[in-house]
Write an enzyme that holds these catalytic residues in place. Sequence first.
Site, short mmCIF file in Angstrom:
data_model
loop_
_atom_site.label_atom_id
_atom_site.label_comp_id
_atom_site.label_asym_id
_atom_site.label_seq_id
_atom_site.Cartn_x
_atom_site.Cartn_y
_atom_site.Cartn_z
N CYS A 1 0.84 -1.20 0.00
CA CYS A 1 0.00 0.00 0.00
C CYS A 1 0.88 1.25 0.00
O CYS A 1 1.80 1.37 0.81
CB CYS A 1 -0.89 -0.04 1.24
SG CYS A 1 -1.71 1.51 1.62
N GLU A 2 0.59 2.18 -0.89
CA GLU A 2 1.40 3.39 -0.96
C GLU A 2 1.12 4.36 0.19
O GLU A 2 1.88 5.30 0.41
CB GLU A 2 1.18 4.10 -2.30
CG GLU A 2 -0.19 4.68 -2.50
CD GLU A 2 -0.34 5.35 -3.86
OE1 GLU A 2 -1.17 6.25 -3.96
OE2 GLU A 2 0.37 4.97 -4.81
N HIS A 3 0.04 4.12 0.93
CA HIS A 3 -0.29 5.02 2.04
C HIS A 3 0.46 4.68 3.32
O HIS A 3 0.85 5.58 4.07
CB HIS A 3 -1.80 4.97 2.31
CG HIS A 3 -2.63 5.39 1.15
ND1 HIS A 3 -3.85 4.83 0.84
CD2 HIS A 3 -2.39 6.33 0.19
CE1 HIS A 3 -4.34 5.40 -0.25
NE2 HIS A 3 -3.47 6.31 -0.66
N HIS A 4 0.66 3.38 3.58
CA HIS A 4 1.33 2.98 4.82
C HIS A 4 2.53 2.07 4.58
O HIS A 4 3.21 1.68 5.53
CB HIS A 4 0.35 2.25 5.74
CG HIS A 4 -0.86 3.06 6.08
ND1 HIS A 4 -2.07 2.90 5.44
CD2 HIS A 4 -1.05 4.07 6.97
CE1 HIS A 4 -2.96 3.76 5.92
NE2 HIS A 4 -2.37 4.48 6.84
N CYS B 1 -3.07 -3.05 6.10
CA CYS B 1 -3.30 -1.77 6.78
C CYS B 1 -4.66 -1.76 7.47
O CYS B 1 -4.90 -0.94 8.36
CB CYS B 1 -3.18 -0.60 5.80
SG CYS B 1 -4.31 -0.67 4.40
N HIS C 1 -5.92 -6.40 2.84
CA HIS C 1 -4.99 -5.31 3.11
C HIS C 1 -4.54 -5.32 4.56
O HIS C 1 -5.37 -5.21 5.48
CB HIS C 1 -5.66 -3.96 2.79
CG HIS C 1 -5.93 -3.77 1.33
ND1 HIS C 1 -5.25 -2.85 0.56
CD2 HIS C 1 -6.79 -4.39 0.49
CE1 HIS C 1 -5.69 -2.90 -0.69
NE2 HIS C 1 -6.63 -3.83 -0.75
N GLN D 1 -5.07 -0.60 -4.58
CA GLN D 1 -5.68 -1.68 -5.35
C GLN D 1 -6.42 -1.14 -6.57
O GLN D 1 -6.41 -1.75 -7.64
CB GLN D 1 -6.64 -2.48 -4.47
CG GLN D 1 -7.23 -3.69 -5.17
CD GLN D 1 -8.05 -4.57 -4.26
OE1 GLN D 1 -7.80 -4.64 -3.06
NE2 GLN D 1 -9.03 -5.25 -4.81
#
Length: 202
Positions: free
Chosen positions: A93-96, A164, A162, A134
């Site tokens: 995941c590019e956020h976390h 996260c 996920h 995703q």
Amino acid sequence: MDAYAVSESDLKHAGRPTKLEAEEAVRTLLKWVGEDPQREGLRDTPARVAKAYGELFAGYEQMPEDILSRTFEEAAGYNDLVLVKDIPFFSHCEHHMVPFFGKAHVAYLPSGPVLGLSKIARLVDIYASRLQTQEALTAQIARSLDEIVRPRGVAIMIEAEHMCMVMRGVRKQGTVTITINFTGLFESDAPQQARFMMLARG
């Protein structure tokens, strides 16, 4: 900006730090979480993490055109659905920057030449081996097939869990996210969509 709009060639080496700088960044993170990078168990961790990241994010070094440009003309006139289902993948995941993983179902309607089946799995791996959402992963796979191979239509479904959502935040184990993308004939042909969904989920 659409993640796919970033030039593929620009992803390779734009402002890339050295391996030593990457290792130093890992040492900084170890200190930040309260660890001592010099203790025995962690001395080699920065180098190991840098090497692992090189493997986990190898998709930045690979271009979809390189694997999709070769097709096979001798398909005995076959022009119906080609579906490769249950392709396992791992991404981050590019956020976390924590993992998400699952399986992809990829189908296309040939307009003449056909792809080698392994090329479809490799295409999934290229985009999964980058920082992702995703939704973007689904769209990038569909758009690459559409623009490079130029079939009559592409259908993609991705099912993923996920970390996260499991390891942090709401901590909901077993939650599965499904994303779908249709191009070409699949966009307007409800029976073809239903057929794809039935085969992919069946």
